[in-house]
Design a protein around this motif. Structure first.
Motif, short mmCIF file in Angstrom:
data_model
loop_
_atom_site.label_atom_id
_atom_site.label_comp_id
_atom_site.label_asym_id
_atom_site.label_seq_id
_atom_site.Cartn_x
_atom_site.Cartn_y
_atom_site.Cartn_z
N TRP A 72 -0.03 9.75 21.75
CA TRP A 72 -1.02 10.80 21.49
C TRP A 72 -0.64 11.58 20.23
CZ3 TRP A 72 -5.80 10.99 22.74
CH2 TRP A 72 -6.23 10.40 23.92
N LEU A 73 0.62 11.94 20.13
CA LEU A 73 1.06 12.68 18.94
C LEU A 73 0.72 11.91 17.66
CD1 LEU A 73 2.63 14.86 17.39
CD2 LEU A 73 4.75 13.67 18.00
N ASN B 41 -5.33 2.93 31.36
CA ASN B 41 -4.40 2.57 30.28
C ASN B 41 -3.29 3.61 30.15
OD1 ASN B 41 -5.68 4.71 29.02
ND2 ASN B 41 -7.02 3.41 27.81
N GLY C 118 0.00 13.99 27.62
CA GLY C 118 -0.84 14.59 26.56
C GLY C 118 -0.12 15.56 25.63
N MET C 119 1.21 15.55 25.64
CA MET C 119 1.92 16.48 24.75
C MET C 119 1.82 16.00 23.30
SD MET C 119 5.34 17.29 26.95
CE MET C 119 5.68 15.58 27.31
N ARG D 41 5.38 3.94 21.08
CA ARG D 41 6.44 4.36 22.00
C ARG D 41 5.97 5.55 22.86
NH1 ARG D 41 11.67 6.82 21.94
NH2 ARG D 41 13.12 5.57 23.17
N ARG D 42 6.81 6.61 22.95
CA ARG D 42 6.44 7.70 23.86
C ARG D 42 5.61 8.77 23.18
NH1 ARG D 42 11.44 10.35 26.35
NH2 ARG D 42 10.53 12.37 25.85
N VAL E 267 -11.78 -8.90 25.59
CA VAL E 267 -11.78 -9.85 24.48
C VAL E 267 -10.73 -10.91 24.78
CG1 VAL E 267 -11.44 -10.15 22.00
CG2 VAL E 267 -12.51 -8.05 22.86
N ASP F 197 -13.41 -2.20 25.05
CA ASP F 197 -12.29 -2.10 25.99
C ASP F 197 -12.65 -2.81 27.28
OD1 ASP F 197 -9.69 0.08 26.14
OD2 ASP F 197 -10.26 -1.00 27.94
N SER G 38 -2.68 5.59 27.81
CA SER G 38 -3.15 6.85 27.24
C SER G 38 -3.70 7.79 28.31
CB SER G 38 -4.24 6.57 26.20
OG SER G 38 -3.74 5.70 25.21
C1 FAD Z 1 4.06 8.40 31.84
C2 FAD Z 1 3.75 8.50 30.39
C3 FAD Z 1 3.67 9.74 29.78
C4 FAD Z 1 3.38 9.83 28.42
N1 FAD Z 1 3.26 11.08 27.85
C5 FAD Z 1 2.95 11.17 26.52
C6 FAD Z 1 2.79 12.44 25.92
O1 FAD Z 1 2.89 13.47 26.57
N2 FAD Z 1 2.51 12.48 24.58
C7 FAD Z 1 2.36 11.35 23.82
O2 FAD Z 1 2.13 11.45 22.61
N3 FAD Z 1 2.50 10.12 24.39
C8 FAD Z 1 2.79 10.02 25.71
N4 FAD Z 1 2.94 8.78 26.28
C9 FAD Z 1 2.83 7.59 25.44
C10 FAD Z 1 1.39 7.23 25.22
O3 FAD Z 1 0.69 7.28 26.42
C11 FAD Z 1 1.27 5.83 24.62
O4 FAD Z 1 2.11 5.72 23.52
C12 FAD Z 1 -0.17 5.60 24.17
O5 FAD Z 1 -1.04 5.96 25.19
C13 FAD Z 1 -0.41 4.18 23.79
O6 FAD Z 1 -1.76 4.09 23.41
P1 FAD Z 1 -2.42 2.71 23.04
O7 FAD Z 1 -3.79 3.01 22.56
O8 FAD Z 1 -1.50 1.95 22.14
O9 FAD Z 1 -2.41 1.85 24.40
P2 FAD Z 1 -3.26 1.99 25.74
O10 FAD Z 1 -3.53 3.39 26.09
O11 FAD Z 1 -2.57 1.16 26.76
O12 FAD Z 1 -4.65 1.34 25.37
C14 FAD Z 1 -4.80 -0.03 25.12
C15 FAD Z 1 -6.20 -0.40 25.55
O13 FAD Z 1 -6.47 -1.74 25.17
C16 FAD Z 1 -7.29 -2.32 26.16
N5 FAD Z 1 -7.16 -3.78 26.05
C17 FAD Z 1 -6.01 -4.50 26.11
N6 FAD Z 1 -6.26 -5.81 25.95
C18 FAD Z 1 -7.61 -5.90 25.78
C19 FAD Z 1 -8.51 -6.99 25.58
N7 FAD Z 1 -8.05 -8.25 25.51
N8 FAD Z 1 -9.84 -6.73 25.47
C20 FAD Z 1 -10.32 -5.47 25.52
N9 FAD Z 1 -9.51 -4.40 25.71
C21 FAD Z 1 -8.18 -4.61 25.85
C22 FAD Z 1 -6.73 -1.76 27.47
O14 FAD Z 1 -7.70 -1.83 28.50
C23 FAD Z 1 -6.42 -0.33 27.05
O15 FAD Z 1 -7.48 0.56 27.33
C24 FAD Z 1 3.19 8.66 27.65
C25 FAD Z 1 3.24 7.41 28.26
C26 FAD Z 1 3.50 7.32 29.62
C27 FAD Z 1 3.51 5.96 30.26
#
Ligand code: FAD
Length: 340
Positions: free
Chosen positions: A309-310, A44, A51-52, A305-306, A153, A38, A46
């Motif tokens: 975590w789930l 990010n 966290g629901m 999407r939203r 990356v 990362d 997440s």
């Molecule tokens: C305000 C808010 C509240 C939310 N509440 C909830 C909830 O209660 N329950 C739930 O289930 N979901 C919730 N969500 C949705 C959830 O947060 C996201 O769907 C989820 O976190 C997405 O995870 P991810 O791993 O796809 O992306 P991210 O968490 O964005 O992680 C992607 C990672 O990739 C890394 N990365 C990107 N490009 C590169 C690269 N080129 N090289 C190395 N690393 C890289 C980034 O640094 C990052 O750490 C919420 C979202 C928001 C914005």
């Protein structure tokens, strides 16, 4: 396998958000040598999330079909095993509808297959759980068998039987296979199939605030707003702003969010945000993520999407199965990156 940079792995997972970190933990549990990479930088999505793990209210509020509701419940049910293996703490204190017509809400929850009853004038379900994102991320990244590297990356290129990952610090990593879990970030160069997959990910910004007030006994839900207990305070969320990729916080938006949340939890009426943050969720047209192989040896875990975590434990399971060459089951077909 050994590599010139000393970083060779069976699988490199790029991105240590909920999806990448859960997938890395799952792959390591299957015996793979996993490198989780990362980039350093801003928090990010997440870590910004509430966290629901909320199949019940997410299904009702998103007007899900019974089939979609069962899928979300199934995703939640994969968490206890992953949590037990990695030390993620699951909090099972349920959630209550504090909006209008609680009786109707309880009925809608039951119709979709969830437990629901009236409690203190609210529609309460024990089917929604939660976790603390910072604790969960740290536990997943630290899972047995996962090596963690801080690097951006910049590109992926085939190299022999596997892949070379070019990193911004000049030290490449090598792995037999690669999982791309980079959230909404699309800057990584790579084969056409990767570009095509990343291009399908649309953006939905969300703003969320922390307020120091006595927390309610469980998550409170209302129309377009929720209140989540957070230690000595609460998280108030969250906006849904399609197409926005910036991480700017708009004070007026946060003030309005807290005002609406105070209808659910009156102690918020005189409170102000201690801090507020924004994150960007990745999404697809059918609201389901992209998980599985996108070309030989290259896999995606993107766009939940939203409900990132789930869905993380299910996405991890599906991506791992795909990496092991198992025939996709029904859930895997629903998440298939080639379905569009
Ligand atoms: C305000 C808010 C509240 C939310 N509440 C909830 C909830 O209660 N329950 C739930 O289930 N979901 C919730 N969500 C949705 C959830 O947060 C996201 O769907 C989820 O976190 C997405 O995870 P991810 O791993 O796809 O992306 P991210 O968490 O964005 O992680 C992607 C990672 O990739 C890394 N990365 C990107 N490009 C590169 C690269 N080129 N090289 C190395 N690393 C890289 C980034 O640094 C990052 O750490 C919420 C979202 C928001 C914005």
């Amino acid at each position: 396998m050994s590599g010139s940079a000393g970083l060779a792995a069976d699988v490199a997972v790029v991105g240590a958000g909920a999806l990448g970190a859960a997938t890395a933990a799952e792959l390591a549990a299957m015996g793979a040598r996993v490198l989780l990479i990362d980039r350093p930088g801003s928090p990010n999505a997440s870590s910004v999330a509430a966290g629901m793990l909320a199949p019940a209210f997410e299904s009702v509020l998103e007007e899900a079909t019974p089939e979609r509701a069962a899928l979300l419940k199934g995703a939640r049910d994969l968490w206890p095993e992953l949590a037990a293996r990695t030390g993620v703490e699951l909090i099972r204190d349920g959630a209550a509808w504090a909006g209008p017509e609680p009786r109707k809400m309880a009925e809608r929850l039951r119709t979709l297959g969830f437990k629901a009853r009236l409690k203190d004038g609210k529609a309460f379900t024990s089917d929604d759980w939660r976790l603390v994102p910072s604790q969960a991320l740290a536990a997943l990244i630290d899972a047995p068998g996962v090596r963690y590297r801080r690097a951006q990356v910049e590109g992926l290129e085939r190299s022999g039987d596997g892949w070379e990952l070019a990193c911004a610090d000049g030290e490449p990593s090598r792995a037999a296979r690669v999982v791309v879990a980079t959230g909404v970030h699309k800057t990584m160069e790579g084969p056409r199939a990767l570009k095509r997959t990343l291009a399908r990910v649309s953006l939905i910004k969300g703003q969320i605030a922390r307020v120091r007030v006595t927390p309610p006994p469980c998550v409170l839900r209302g129309e377009g707003v929720y209140v989540v207990p957070d230690g000595t305070g609460v998280l108030v969320g969250a906006t849904m702003e399609p197409g926005q990729r910036d991480l700017l916080v708009d004070e007026r938006v946060i003030t309005e969010l807290i005002r609406r949340a105070s209808v659910l939890w009156p102690p918020l009426a005189t409170a102000r945000a201690q801090w507020a943050r924004a994150g960007v969720r990745g999404a697809t047209p059918d609201g389901l993520p992209l998980a599985g192989e996108i070309e030989d040896g290259l896999f995606a875990a993107l766009a939940p999407r939203r409900n990132g975590w789930l869905l993380a434990a299910m996405i991890a399971r599906i991506t791992t199965a795909s990496l092991s060459g198992r025939k996709p089951d029904e859930d895997a077909l629903r998440f298939s990156p080639s379905r569009f």
